[in-house]
Every structure is written in structure tokens, then in C-alpha cells.
Write an enzyme that holds these catalytic residues in place. Sequence first.
Site, PDB file in Angstrom:
ATOM      1  N   GLU A 190       0.829  -1.205   0.000  1.00  0.00           N
ATOM      2  CA  GLU A 190       0.000   0.000   0.000  1.00  0.00           C
ATOM      3  C   GLU A 190       0.867   1.261   0.000  1.00  0.00           C
ATOM      4  OE1 GLU A 190      -3.087  -0.020  -0.540  1.00  0.00           O
ATOM      5  OE2 GLU A 190      -3.782  -2.005   0.037  1.00  0.00           O
ATOM      6  N   ARG A 194       0.521   3.767  -3.198  1.00  0.00           N
ATOM      7  CA  ARG A 194      -0.122   5.054  -2.884  1.00  0.00           C
ATOM      8  C   ARG A 194       0.906   6.154  -2.663  1.00  0.00           C
ATOM      9  NH1 ARG A 194      -5.801   3.745   0.066  1.00  0.00           N
ATOM     10  NH2 ARG A 194      -5.843   1.528  -0.342  1.00  0.00           N
TER      11      ARG A 194
HETATM   12  C1  DMJ Z   1      -6.599   0.496  -5.064  1.00  0.00           C
HETATM   13  O1  DMJ Z   1      -5.931   0.861  -3.900  1.00  0.00           O
HETATM   14  C2  DMJ Z   1      -5.632  -0.081  -6.055  1.00  0.00           C
HETATM   15  O2  DMJ Z   1      -6.180   0.054  -7.308  1.00  0.00           O
HETATM   16  C3  DMJ Z   1      -5.310  -1.518  -5.787  1.00  0.00           C
HETATM   17  O3  DMJ Z   1      -4.516  -2.095  -6.802  1.00  0.00           O
HETATM   18  C4  DMJ Z   1      -6.547  -2.364  -5.608  1.00  0.00           C
HETATM   19  N1  DMJ Z   1      -7.728  -1.610  -5.508  1.00  0.00           N
HETATM   20  C5  DMJ Z   1      -7.733  -0.439  -4.706  1.00  0.00           C
HETATM   21  C6  DMJ Z   1      -9.050   0.292  -4.797  1.00  0.00           C
HETATM   22  O4  DMJ Z   1     -10.128  -0.522  -5.030  1.00  0.00           O
END
Ligand code: DMJ
Length: 603
Positions: A190, A194
Site C-alpha cells: 500500500e 499510494r
Molecule cells: C486500489 O488501492 C488499487 O487500485 C489496488 O490495486 C486495488 N484496488 C484499490 C481500490 O479498489
Amino acid sequence: MSVYSLLPIYRQPERVRSWCNSFQATYFTGRHYVRWIAGGVTFIGILWFIVLPSLFGHGQPMGAPFHGLGPPPSPHHPAPLKSPLHGTEVGVEDPPLRLPQSPSSSARADAVRDAFLHAYKGYTQYAWGYDELRPKSGGRANTFNGWSITLLDALDTLWIMDLRDQFYEAIPTVANKSFLTEDKFAPFFETVIRALGGLLSAYALSKEPILLTRADDLGKALLPVFNTTSGLPMYAVNMATGATRKSWSVDAFWAEMTSCQLEYKYLAHLTGRKDYFDRVDHIMDIMHNMSATIDLYPTQWSIEEGKPTNKKISVGAAADSGYEYLLKQYLLTARAEPRVGEMYLKSARAIIENLFFLSPNRKLLYVTDMNRRTVTRTFEHLSCFLPGLFTLGTKMIDMPPSDRELHEWAARGLAYTCYVSYADQPCGLGPDEMVMDPWLTNDGSSGRWIDHVNAWKEEGKPGGVPPGLHEPPPVKGGGIRDYRIKKNDYLLRPEVVESLYLMWRTTGDERWRERGWEIFQAIEKHAWTAYGFASLRGVDRETPAKLDEMPSYFLAETLKYLYLLFVEEDIIPLDRWVFNTEAHPLPVFEWSQWEKVQYKIPF
Ligand code: DMJ
């Protein structure tokens, strides 16, 4: 810090549900003393999670990881700051992305930008310095590490939407972050998609140097995750001590281990640090060796042995972005690494042949999972990124014409089913998970899509429209739908609008835009709150209930893809930019001569 908060956000509800199931099983089948214990646990739970927070808390997350249950400190507002660079040319050789004078030529794009501003303002006013806004209560929550994940995720959207004042006002906050000294566990996947992806994309668009410096800090601080016997990354790392840890349930999910190459390879290119390249390419070595015997990658892996530990095949949670990064790595480095392109094509064919099915009555095309050889018929919202990936592949890479045609059909049929899963619902927003009805006939046929396509071809293509591409109209209210809803939440997720955007950009078919507009209007109608936008519960109702959650990906992905769907100009051309799995565009680049030698990339 609550370990619960380290779970990937999109898996938290599933985990809560499975706790509920075990509680039910224990309570209703147990002996007397078991019931007393279960009752006691429930009482304490209600006291801890509902009564105490409502008395003392203010929209804090469960367990209030970092700030206790007392009233929150007053929000810090960044001092308005105009960068000297604001509105001027930055660098001559390498200018920031120039937006056309009026990116708002479309009223729909303007409306999406207004929605974004509403959500962003709510975040800055009520949750600044925290990870996410609580959109119902006006509270805030540290759902990750308290590094302002919404801000890091939203930076490039600010730039793309031409919200330059807000972008430059945020820079000092980013500049003051110190990832290296934080005595906190960061979840690797994450944080990479992100925070690292967000910083790198914002840097690529704006050329603001501090963004690269912070990305480099973060990239470095995350590196200890790779100190494992196999070289596959651990789930989380403590940024100050370098200690690593696994997740609660399994060693590693395939998607989480394999979705870091875009960010780290671009970072290696920008910084010249070989370690960044080597660590993430080693994951590809392992997967490439594996691809000699398998086309699809099981969802769970042992980090010690570097091998799968289950037999579940999926394109949903635990697998999705792993497949996405095969194609996107190939595109990001200007097709310099043919093996990942080959792995993508091999896996795409296997996905189509094994996981694509037709529903029995409406003949909706869907993609599902296989556990050992059993088809589950589960259809996840998360899997709706796949039409976008397939249509991108058909436009961007070489493949035999028959494969290209098959990929185009798969993308069209599946994108429509993803859309209709929204359009069928009374509120116009789709569920997080469905279970499709089984294909039941006496003629020995199965619902496997590829069999229907082959039979249709052998029969001389009657009707001219391939199976699964007929686009049956939405069924609101009663009527045969061919599925039951398993999880009736709409979590502000991006996957459906992501695919609508990519379908429109690659085909020029305006119907994808119209469908996206329907969805945006439903978001405005049902998810809007005084503070931002809320995830919803009960998409099968006229008016779903609002949840007190606004995930950062709503600003990073959902609203960005909707904006790009409506804006007339091609702001992020798909042959020059590659979106990471959190919708952060990174620029396509070519390895220089010395990098090819250093990294052993074939010439
Ligand atoms: C997002 O954080 C990213 O796209 C991830 O790869 C999976 N899906 C979530 C949102 O649904």
C-alpha cells in the site's frame, strides 16, 4: 498501533466478516459457558468500539491507533504558499506537463473537478495531517501510518486538474515529512502504490525536486522488506529500525509481492541506484522461472521458499495488480524487457481460457476464480480493472491478430458487465462482490466463454456479434439478473470507471463516456456529504446508507479517471504515460546505455 490498521484497506471488511461468522458459529452452537464468554466479549466490544468512541472520540478508527480516544488535536492548516515556480516554466529541457488553457472545456469534467475539490477541501479542513477524512462525522482517521495518505495520493490529481494553488500549498507539508525516522510499520504494497507512486507521479508532472527527494527517502526506507531468503518482500517494515513482519493471515499475497516494479524501476532510473532495480527485478526472475510451468500465478506464496502455497487462481483481490504490472512494466521501460511482455500475453490468454464465463440467461460475460479445479463464480468489483488492461494491451503491444480480436472482445464484454452491475441497482452504483448463477443446461455445454466463442466461429459467426457482447439492458427492480449480491457495499472504488475511461480512450466509442456520466451522477446523488464523499452500504436499495469512510483512492483514482473520461484534451496520452495500480501516471522512459549494462538488460 493497531495491527488491524496495517491490513490492506480493501481487505478489512472481509476480515471483520469472517470474525462475525466464527462468532455466530461459536455462540449458537456452543455450551452455556461458551455463550457467557461470547456474550462478555460482545459487551466489551460494543463498549470499546461504539460507546467509548461516541462519548470521547471523534470519528476515530477502531482502536484509534496513534492518538487515543480523546478529542483530536486541532487540524493544522497549511499556510497558503505561492511557490516562486507557480505558473512559470520550470526548466527548459524537461518542462512540467503543460495543461491546455481551458481543461474544463467539458462541463462534465468541470463537475468532476468540483467534486474533487469538495472532497479535497473536506480533507484539508477536517483531516489535515491524518490519513483519511471521515466524511459523515467530519472526523479523521489514521488508516495507514499517519503520513497523510490522502494528500500523497491526491497530489498528481491536483496537478492534472490544474489545481496549482492547492498543489503548491501542499508541497511544504510533503517537504516536512520524514519517512526515514518513523518508528512505525509501513505496509509495503500500500505504501508503494499510494505514497511512493503518488510522490513519483507528482514529481514527473511538476518537476518539483523535493518530491523526488522524499520518494527516494521512502524507497530507501522500505528496502529491508527484501531481506528474505527468497528475496520476495515481507508484508511490512518498521521505517526506523528496519524490522520486518508478515501479515496476519498468510505469508504473502501474489499481487502485493509483485506490484512494485513500476515505482522502483522509475526510481532507479531517476536516482541511478542499482539496488532499486535489482531488488524488484529479482521478483520477476522468480516469476519468470515459474512461468516455464504455469501461466497463472496462485494467490498465496511462501516468502521463505519463494513458492506458491495454495492453488487458487484469481484476477481479483490478492492477484489483480500482479497481472497489471506485467503489461505495464513492459510499457513503462519502452518495451526493453521482452520477458515481461511475453509473461503478460501468456497469462492473458490463460485468464481468458480459464476464468471467463457466460451467465445462463442474460449471457453476461464475467471473470471469476478457480480454487483447485473448482470454479467459484464469484465476481469482484476489483476484477473490473481487467477490461481496461486488456484494451490497453490491444493498442500498445504486438500480438497475433486472433489474440488481439479475442482480447478486444473480452474487454468489451466484461466492461459492459461491470457497467451493468451498477446500472442494474436502484441507486445506480454497483456491489463489491457478486456470485453469478451457474450455467445449467442438459446439452453438456458449460458456461466457459472460450468454448462458446469457438463454437460460434465454427458455425460461421451467426448474427455477427460474439457471445457475451450483446449488451442486454439493465434490469432495475425485478427480473432475471443472473447473479446474487454477496457484498452490497459501494466503496468508492475506481475499477469500473478506470475501465470505462480506457475503453473510451482506446476505442473512441462515446457510449463508454455516457455510462461513466451515469455513474458519476449516482456518486454525487448518494455518496455526497457535507464534508466529502462516503462509501455506501446497500446498493440494492433506492437510498443506500452512508459509511464514515472516504478511502484515499477515491481522490487518486476514481475522480481522476472520471475527469480524464470527460475532459476533451488527451492530458495523459497512453503511449507516453503508464498509470500505476493506484492511477498515478509515470512517464515512459528508455534505459540509457550504462543502465542497460549495469542492470543486465538485453540490448
Ligand atoms: C486500489 O488501492 C488499487 O487500485 C489496488 O490495486 C486495488 N484496488 C484499490 C481500490 O479498489
